[in-house]
Design an enzyme around this catalytic site. Structure first.
Site, mmCIF file in Angstrom:
data_model
loop_
_atom_site.group_PDB
_atom_site.id
_atom_site.type_symbol
_atom_site.label_atom_id
_atom_site.label_comp_id
_atom_site.label_asym_id
_atom_site.label_seq_id
_atom_site.Cartn_x
_atom_site.Cartn_y
_atom_site.Cartn_z
ATOM 1 N N ASP A 1 -1.270 2.919 7.557
ATOM 2 C CA ASP A 1 0.018 2.751 6.897
ATOM 3 C C ASP A 1 -0.193 1.828 5.699
ATOM 4 O O ASP A 1 -1.239 1.196 5.563
ATOM 5 C CB ASP A 1 1.030 2.138 7.877
ATOM 6 C CG ASP A 1 2.399 1.907 7.241
ATOM 7 O OD1 ASP A 1 2.943 2.869 6.667
ATOM 8 O OD2 ASP A 1 2.921 0.785 7.302
ATOM 9 N N SER A 2 0.833 1.716 4.872
ATOM 10 C CA SER A 2 0.760 0.817 3.730
ATOM 11 C C SER A 2 0.801 -0.647 4.160
ATOM 12 O O SER A 2 0.466 -1.529 3.373
ATOM 13 C CB SER A 2 1.924 1.096 2.770
ATOM 14 O OG SER A 2 3.157 0.899 3.435
ATOM 15 N N CYS B 1 2.764 6.756 7.666
ATOM 16 C CA CYS B 1 3.492 6.308 6.478
ATOM 17 C C CYS B 1 4.168 7.539 5.907
ATOM 18 O O CYS B 1 3.497 8.541 5.622
ATOM 19 C CB CYS B 1 2.506 5.711 5.477
ATOM 20 S SG CYS B 1 3.201 5.402 3.835
ATOM 21 N N ASN B 2 5.482 7.502 5.776
ATOM 22 C CA ASN B 2 6.217 8.663 5.273
ATOM 23 C C ASN B 2 5.837 8.997 3.835
ATOM 24 O O ASN B 2 5.691 10.161 3.481
ATOM 25 C CB ASN B 2 7.718 8.409 5.377
ATOM 26 C CG ASN B 2 8.237 8.557 6.787
ATOM 27 O OD1 ASN B 2 8.726 9.613 7.173
ATOM 28 N ND2 ASN B 2 8.143 7.506 7.581
ATOM 29 N N THR B 3 5.669 7.963 3.000
ATOM 30 C CA THR B 3 5.323 8.208 1.590
ATOM 31 C C THR B 3 3.965 8.882 1.485
ATOM 32 O O THR B 3 3.793 9.865 0.749
ATOM 33 C CB THR B 3 5.321 6.891 0.791
ATOM 34 O OG1 THR B 3 6.592 6.253 0.933
ATOM 35 C CG2 THR B 3 5.046 7.152 -0.676
ATOM 36 N N GLU C 1 8.457 -6.637 5.855
ATOM 37 C CA GLU C 1 7.130 -7.252 5.723
ATOM 38 C C GLU C 1 7.221 -8.784 5.726
ATOM 39 O O GLU C 1 6.289 -9.460 6.150
ATOM 40 C CB GLU C 1 6.447 -6.776 4.425
ATOM 41 C CG GLU C 1 6.082 -5.290 4.411
ATOM 42 C CD GLU C 1 4.716 -4.988 5.007
ATOM 43 O OE1 GLU C 1 3.883 -5.900 5.082
ATOM 44 O OE2 GLU C 1 4.494 -3.840 5.418
ATOM 45 N N CYS D 1 10.998 5.993 7.269
ATOM 46 C CA CYS D 1 9.943 5.057 6.876
ATOM 47 C C CYS D 1 9.552 4.335 8.158
ATOM 48 O O CYS D 1 10.440 3.932 8.927
ATOM 49 C CB CYS D 1 10.465 4.069 5.829
ATOM 50 S SG CYS D 1 9.302 2.728 5.476
ATOM 51 N N THR D 2 8.260 4.184 8.406
ATOM 52 C CA THR D 2 7.838 3.617 9.691
ATOM 53 C C THR D 2 8.200 2.147 9.846
ATOM 54 O O THR D 2 8.110 1.591 10.935
ATOM 55 C CB THR D 2 6.323 3.831 9.926
ATOM 56 O OG1 THR D 2 5.610 3.436 8.749
ATOM 57 C CG2 THR D 2 6.030 5.277 10.240
ATOM 58 N N HIS D 3 8.629 1.501 8.762
ATOM 59 C CA HIS D 3 9.136 0.122 8.880
ATOM 60 C C HIS D 3 10.538 0.093 9.503
ATOM 61 O O HIS D 3 10.930 -0.902 10.107
ATOM 62 C CB HIS D 3 9.218 -0.544 7.501
ATOM 63 C CG HIS D 3 7.895 -0.914 6.904
ATOM 64 N ND1 HIS D 3 6.985 0.027 6.465
ATOM 65 C CD2 HIS D 3 7.328 -2.121 6.656
ATOM 66 C CE1 HIS D 3 5.920 -0.588 5.975
ATOM 67 N NE2 HIS D 3 6.100 -1.893 6.073
#
Length: 272
Positions: free
Chosen positions: A12-13, A75-77, A154, A186-188
């Site tokens: 993921d980012s 990560c969706n993006t 984050e 979004c995984t966040h």
């Protein structure tokens, strides 16, 4: 051929993909995992697709050095921008987090009105709308970019008045569309589930693609005869890597995966 006792690679980012790792750990407790968070270059959502594809290729090259048997783009993006480009470049199963969540949303909606919140990159790509309309042509999909939510997560501001205010502003547009299903695209965002659920109200079903992706991965591993058959000690089971701020990652990860993140190693991802 991949070894069934090799680890699953997840990336993921930043920290958001840990929500996917958590669901995979719950669904498949015997599996080993190598996780990479691109904390030096987070967020991905505001970057161009060509840049995200380049990042994705670097990370996949790193994960392949860890002898992974499958890769989850948590990560969706990165899924929206890069999955199609990279899936033909590797000879192991590679999954994104969009298809499973889209399918669940289409199955869940009663009035055919679905909302998606995600990064600018994910919403701009239109991938959720495209995938959902392939499944059911007459549904109405409304995407809403929420760029400030990732940095708030984050920073650990999960239950904060600032996060409440920002989320409320973003979600007000979707409330006016009378959606009955909302994809946390979004995984966040599963880390903000209680906030989003409270703001949207009990009549809106929230879809968490992290959970659905874990189920899809399990099915893919079964079909490819890649489910782990060997017990591994807790010490060697889960390995975490980042491109920056290893200590900060470890401390945040402890709130999502209590007791599971013993150490995080920092690597120079630009070398891959």
């Amino acid at each position: 051929m991949a070894d069934r006792n090799s680890p699953i690679g997840i990336f993921d980012s930043g920290v958001g993909g840990l929500t996917v790792a958590r669901e995979i750990m719950r669904q498949m407790p015997d599996e080993r995992i190598v996780y990479f968070g691109d904390t030096a270059r987070v967020p991905y959502g505001s970057k161009s697709c060509s840049t995200v594809v380049r990042f994705t290729r670097q990370i996949i090259r790193f994960l392949m050095t860890q002898d992974v048997k499958a890769i989850v783009i948590a990560c969706n993006t990165a899924t929206a921008c890069a999955l199609e480009a990279v899936e033909k470049e590797v000879d192991i199963p590679i999954l994104g987090v969009i298809h499973a969540g889209a399918r669940t949303a289409v199955e869940s909606t009663k009035n055919g009105k679905i909302g998606i919140i995600g990064t600018e990159g994910t919403i701009r790509s239109g991938v959720y709308t495209r995938v959902m309309k392939e499944m059911k042509e007459d549904i109405e999909v409304t995407g809403k970019p929420c760029p400030l939510l990732v940095p708030l997560v984050e920073e650990g501001l999960l239950h904060d008045s600032v996060t409440d205010e920002i989320a409320s502003r973003y979600l007000s547009e979707l409330k006016g569309k009378y959606i009955d299903t909302l994809v946390l695209g979004c995984t966040h965002y599963p880390l903000l589930r209680s906030t989003v659920g409270r703001l949207m109200g009990p009549e809106v079903t929230l879809v968490n693609p992290a959970y659905e992706t874990a189920l899809e991965l399990k099915q893919v591993l079964e079909e490819n005869d890649l489910l782990c058959v060997q017990k591994s000690s807790d010490l060697e089971k889960y390995h975490f890597y980042v491109s920056d701020l290893a200590e900060k990652f470890t401390s945040f990860a402890a709130s999502i995966l209590p007791g599971q993140v013993k150490e995080t190693k920092q690597i120079n991802i630009e070398e891959y």
